[in-house]
Motif scaffolding. Sequence first.
Motif: not given
Length: 78
Positions: A55-78
């Motif tokens: 969650q903190q990596l999402v807030a920092a802009g390093v990961l992206e999060r989505r809730e559908e189809p399940d809670e998932q994350f992916r790398w977006i930066g830096p």
Amino acid sequence: MDVSESMAGWTDWDGAAFMVGRSLGIFGRSETFTQVKWVFWTDNPVGNALHEVLQQLVAAGVLERREEPDEQFRWIGP
């Protein structure tokens, strides 16, 4: 383990937490997700902390999060 490479695509939250935990040395290289999945599927300090790291990596802009189809994350930066 390089988290940026292993999370280039959408990854379920528990798998993402496992990758982060492995990169931090919480889980050994020989440990598989199946062996430690209880950490993520029960209420315990380690699993909760790793989810918070995501969650903190999402807030920092390093990961992206989505809730559908399940809670998932992916790398977006830096």
